[in-house]
Motif scaffolding. Sequence first.
Motif, PDB file in Angstrom:
ATOM      1  N   ARG A   1      -6.314  -6.999 -20.213  1.00 50.05           N
ATOM      2  CA  ARG A   1      -6.408  -8.344 -19.483  1.00 50.05           C
ATOM      3  C   ARG A   1      -5.284  -9.371 -19.915  1.00 50.05           C
ATOM      4  O   ARG A   1      -4.484  -9.881 -19.140  1.00 50.05           O
ATOM      5  CB  ARG A   1      -7.617  -9.011 -20.168  1.00 50.05           C
ATOM      6  CG  ARG A   1      -8.098 -10.434 -19.504  1.00 50.05           C
ATOM      7  CD  ARG A   1      -9.183 -10.744 -20.294  1.00 50.05           C
ATOM      8  NE  ARG A   1     -10.055 -11.802 -19.555  1.00 50.05           N
ATOM      9  CZ  ARG A   1      -9.827 -13.155 -19.610  1.00 50.05           C
ATOM     10  NH1 ARG A   1      -8.565 -13.481 -20.221  1.00 50.05           N
ATOM     11  NH2 ARG A   1     -10.443 -13.969 -18.893  1.00 50.05           N
TER      12      ARG A   1
ATOM     13  N   LYS B   1      -4.928 -10.370  -7.565  1.00 52.65           N
ATOM     14  CA  LYS B   1      -6.051  -9.518  -7.373  1.00 52.65           C
ATOM     15  C   LYS B   1      -6.447  -8.858  -8.509  1.00 52.65           C
ATOM     16  O   LYS B   1      -7.573  -9.070  -8.972  1.00 52.65           O
ATOM     17  CB  LYS B   1      -5.678  -8.544  -6.358  1.00 52.65           C
ATOM     18  CG  LYS B   1      -6.856  -7.940  -5.802  1.00 52.65           C
ATOM     19  CD  LYS B   1      -6.440  -6.929  -4.432  1.00 52.65           C
ATOM     20  CE  LYS B   1      -7.515  -6.169  -3.715  1.00 52.65           C
ATOM     21  NZ  LYS B   1      -6.944  -5.246  -3.073  1.00 52.65           N
TER      22      LYS B   1
ATOM     23  N   LEU C   1      -8.121 -11.430 -10.628  1.00 50.72           N
ATOM     24  CA  LEU C   1      -9.656 -11.706 -10.223  1.00 50.72           C
ATOM     25  C   LEU C   1     -10.432 -10.456 -10.465  1.00 50.72           C
ATOM     26  O   LEU C   1     -11.667 -10.848 -10.876  1.00 50.72           O
ATOM     27  CB  LEU C   1      -9.485 -11.673  -8.579  1.00 50.72           C
ATOM     28  CG  LEU C   1      -9.362 -13.123  -8.185  1.00 50.72           C
ATOM     29  CD1 LEU C   1      -8.825 -12.973  -6.680  1.00 50.72           C
ATOM     30  CD2 LEU C   1     -10.191 -14.211  -8.161  1.00 50.72           C
ATOM     31  N   GLN C   2      -9.880  -9.270 -10.454  1.00 51.25           N
ATOM     32  CA  GLN C   2     -10.850  -8.248 -10.896  1.00 51.25           C
ATOM     33  C   GLN C   2     -11.365  -8.087 -12.297  1.00 51.25           C
ATOM     34  O   GLN C   2     -12.338  -7.777 -12.519  1.00 51.25           O
ATOM     35  CB  GLN C   2     -10.217  -6.839 -10.378  1.00 51.25           C
ATOM     36  CG  GLN C   2     -10.164  -6.624  -8.956  1.00 51.25           C
ATOM     37  CD  GLN C   2      -9.415  -5.172  -8.737  1.00 51.25           C
ATOM     38  OE1 GLN C   2      -9.186  -5.362  -7.410  1.00 51.25           O
ATOM     39  NE2 GLN C   2      -9.021  -4.686  -9.318  1.00 51.25           N
ATOM     40  N   ARG C   3     -10.479  -8.561 -13.108  1.00 50.81           N
ATOM     41  CA  ARG C   3     -10.720  -8.704 -14.385  1.00 50.81           C
ATOM     42  C   ARG C   3     -11.492 -10.069 -15.057  1.00 50.81           C
ATOM     43  O   ARG C   3     -11.835 -10.158 -16.147  1.00 50.81           O
ATOM     44  CB  ARG C   3      -9.370  -8.764 -15.502  1.00 50.81           C
ATOM     45  CG  ARG C   3      -8.694  -7.404 -15.113  1.00 50.81           C
ATOM     46  CD  ARG C   3      -7.441  -7.331 -15.988  1.00 50.81           C
ATOM     47  NE  ARG C   3      -6.567  -6.265 -15.407  1.00 50.81           N
ATOM     48  CZ  ARG C   3      -6.697  -4.764 -15.930  1.00 50.81           C
ATOM     49  NH1 ARG C   3      -7.800  -4.746 -16.635  1.00 50.81           N
ATOM     50  NH2 ARG C   3      -6.264  -3.709 -15.513  1.00 50.81           N
ATOM     51  N   GLY C   4     -11.818 -10.739 -14.117  1.00 50.50           N
ATOM     52  CA  GLY C   4     -12.573 -11.983 -14.317  1.00 50.50           C
ATOM     53  C   GLY C   4     -11.631 -13.057 -14.959  1.00 50.50           C
ATOM     54  O   GLY C   4     -12.249 -14.016 -15.382  1.00 50.50           O
ATOM     55  N   ILE C   5     -10.381 -12.939 -14.659  1.00 49.29           N
ATOM     56  CA  ILE C   5      -9.318 -13.832 -15.289  1.00 49.29           C
ATOM     57  C   ILE C   5      -9.435 -15.257 -14.421  1.00 49.29           C
ATOM     58  O   ILE C   5      -9.788 -15.293 -13.265  1.00 49.29           O
ATOM     59  CB  ILE C   5      -7.966 -13.695 -15.218  1.00 49.29           C
ATOM     60  CG1 ILE C   5      -8.016 -12.203 -16.213  1.00 49.29           C
ATOM     61  CG2 ILE C   5      -6.887 -14.536 -15.395  1.00 49.29           C
ATOM     62  CD1 ILE C   5      -6.355 -11.710 -16.007  1.00 49.29           C
ATOM     63  N   THR C   6      -9.729 -16.451 -14.791  1.00 45.25           N
ATOM     64  CA  THR C   6      -9.857 -17.643 -14.210  1.00 45.25           C
ATOM     65  C   THR C   6      -8.702 -18.006 -13.777  1.00 45.25           C
ATOM     66  O   THR C   6      -7.591 -17.728 -13.983  1.00 45.25           O
ATOM     67  CB  THR C   6     -10.519 -18.881 -14.901  1.00 45.25           C
ATOM     68  OG1 THR C   6      -9.618 -19.212 -15.991  1.00 45.25           O
ATOM     69  CG2 THR C   6     -11.975 -18.244 -15.756  1.00 45.25           C
TER      70      THR C   6
ATOM     71  N   GLU D   1      -5.213  -0.120 -22.108  1.00 47.48           N
ATOM     72  CA  GLU D   1      -5.441  -1.171 -23.468  1.00 47.48           C
ATOM     73  C   GLU D   1      -4.638  -0.502 -24.510  1.00 47.48           C
ATOM     74  O   GLU D   1      -4.568   0.588 -24.670  1.00 47.48           O
ATOM     75  CB  GLU D   1      -6.950  -0.740 -23.707  1.00 47.48           C
ATOM     76  CG  GLU D   1      -8.076  -1.250 -22.530  1.00 47.48           C
ATOM     77  CD  GLU D   1      -8.498  -2.872 -22.727  1.00 47.48           C
ATOM     78  OE1 GLU D   1      -8.083  -3.370 -23.859  1.00 47.48           O
ATOM     79  OE2 GLU D   1      -8.977  -3.293 -21.779  1.00 47.48           O
TER      80      GLU D   1
ATOM     81  N   ARG E   1       0.847  -1.259  -0.046  1.00 44.38           N
ATOM     82  CA  ARG E   1      -0.017   0.127   0.069  1.00 44.38           C
ATOM     83  C   ARG E   1       0.745   1.159   0.032  1.00 44.38           C
ATOM     84  O   ARG E   1       0.383   2.135  -0.351  1.00 44.38           O
ATOM     85  CB  ARG E   1      -0.705   0.001   1.265  1.00 44.38           C
ATOM     86  CG  ARG E   1      -1.921  -1.098   1.399  1.00 44.38           C
ATOM     87  CD  ARG E   1      -2.666  -0.756   2.662  1.00 44.38           C
ATOM     88  NE  ARG E   1      -3.587  -1.808   3.062  1.00 44.38           N
ATOM     89  CZ  ARG E   1      -3.207  -2.258   4.532  1.00 44.38           C
ATOM     90  NH1 ARG E   1      -2.856  -1.529   5.391  1.00 44.38           N
ATOM     91  NH2 ARG E   1      -4.136  -3.449   4.569  1.00 44.38           N
TER      92      ARG E   1
END
Lengths: 111, 340
Positions: A44, A68, A71-76, A38, A12
Amino acid sequence: MANSYYDPADLRKFGNITEWSEELGNRFFEYYGKVFEEGALSAREKSLIALAVAHVVKCPYCIDAYTKDGLQRGITKEEMMEAVHAGAAIESGATLVHGVQMMNKYNKLSM
Amino acid sequence: MLAESNKQLEVLNGGVFANGELPYFKDKIAKTGHFPLRPRKLEILQINVGYMCNQVCEHCHVDAGPDRKEIMTRETMSLCLDIVRTTGAHTLDLTGGAPEMNPDFRWFVEEAAKAGIKDFIVRSNLTIIRANKKYHDLPEFFKKHNVHVISSMPHYTRGKTDKQRGDGVFDKSIKALQELNAIGYGIPNSPLRLDLVYNPSGAFLPGDQAAMERDFKKALKEDFKIDFHNLFAITNLPISRFLDYLIASGNYEDYMYALVEAYNPAAVENVMCTNTLSIGWDGWIYDCDFNQMLGLKVASKIQHIRDYNETVLNDRNIIISQHCYGCTAGAGSSCQGSVV
């Protein structure tokens, strides 16, 4: 001072590095932010590259951050582990390819 | 379980906020000139028609489930429709539990259409359609009354969805979505609106809504030939079951840090509590669904819909606490997804 070299809470405080060198710190964070936008690669895809590199350079902060981020990007988790294997394969390949140097030297020195 | 709301508020007001590590929400929004938070014109009436649900989801801030008995009566529903008639609110947004399990649900939909509601939203969990024979005709009923269906879908993979919402939920949801597609819901340019809601299955914030929508659309189309209109990415607010989880998993402080660090003043301009009122199953009025779950009724002389008075209610300050950081993080979060 903490009793270990790595403290998760230090992540942090990463931004604090600018306090002792403002211009360089700011330039770094500006560059860093730009890199992960992007582009020709999606954010991603870059997140997965970052995760793989994080493992290769063995940075615990980066591993936490990009797990983290994934996870936030929906990566498995399967995608994440494959990325780690890609990093590991390059790293072990980099070791093994030096085996050729060892073979060359061995052959040169042997009658 | 921190089911008692005062215990939840104690947690939210204590710890890293009480010791000054993180700023209270009130102080944070004051710095950007947003305190006190005040309502604008009422546009959306969000109504919780009862806590009964066929599912028990890990993240549910309502604590809904099959054993919950709280249910809105037809009389209270009529009072809600009176508000629509007098205020010109254009959207009714039904939540639960599973709204469809309220015995007067269909009556309410029919009456709302007569009252001139433009957008009638049902937050459907999808599995209800397959749960029991008496619900099998819901898609046709929705179509007949042009109901706007918004459904939760934690992920486009089976594993992640079932982990959050229960075993078998993914397959049932996919079947329900295919049924809705078959009668015209969610098809590009179709007036029958079908939107999905994504909320993270863990202690992390949702990613960029547009990017997630692209991923969901691609995966659901390729794997199951499913179409839908929009994906709403919603941040989990640190209350109720999700707060329990954050504390039990040792993630509470990091999560609050993440929310505070992602504070976006532009999101405060559009937080949903400024144009929405939340009505409880028993007719009490709240600033939002989350305040409802924390038992924080509006700070006004008018607190129940039987006494509804638009002028008096609009002259109030919105009640805030540290959970509100959930609605102002990043691109913001509301029941309609990002707000920035």
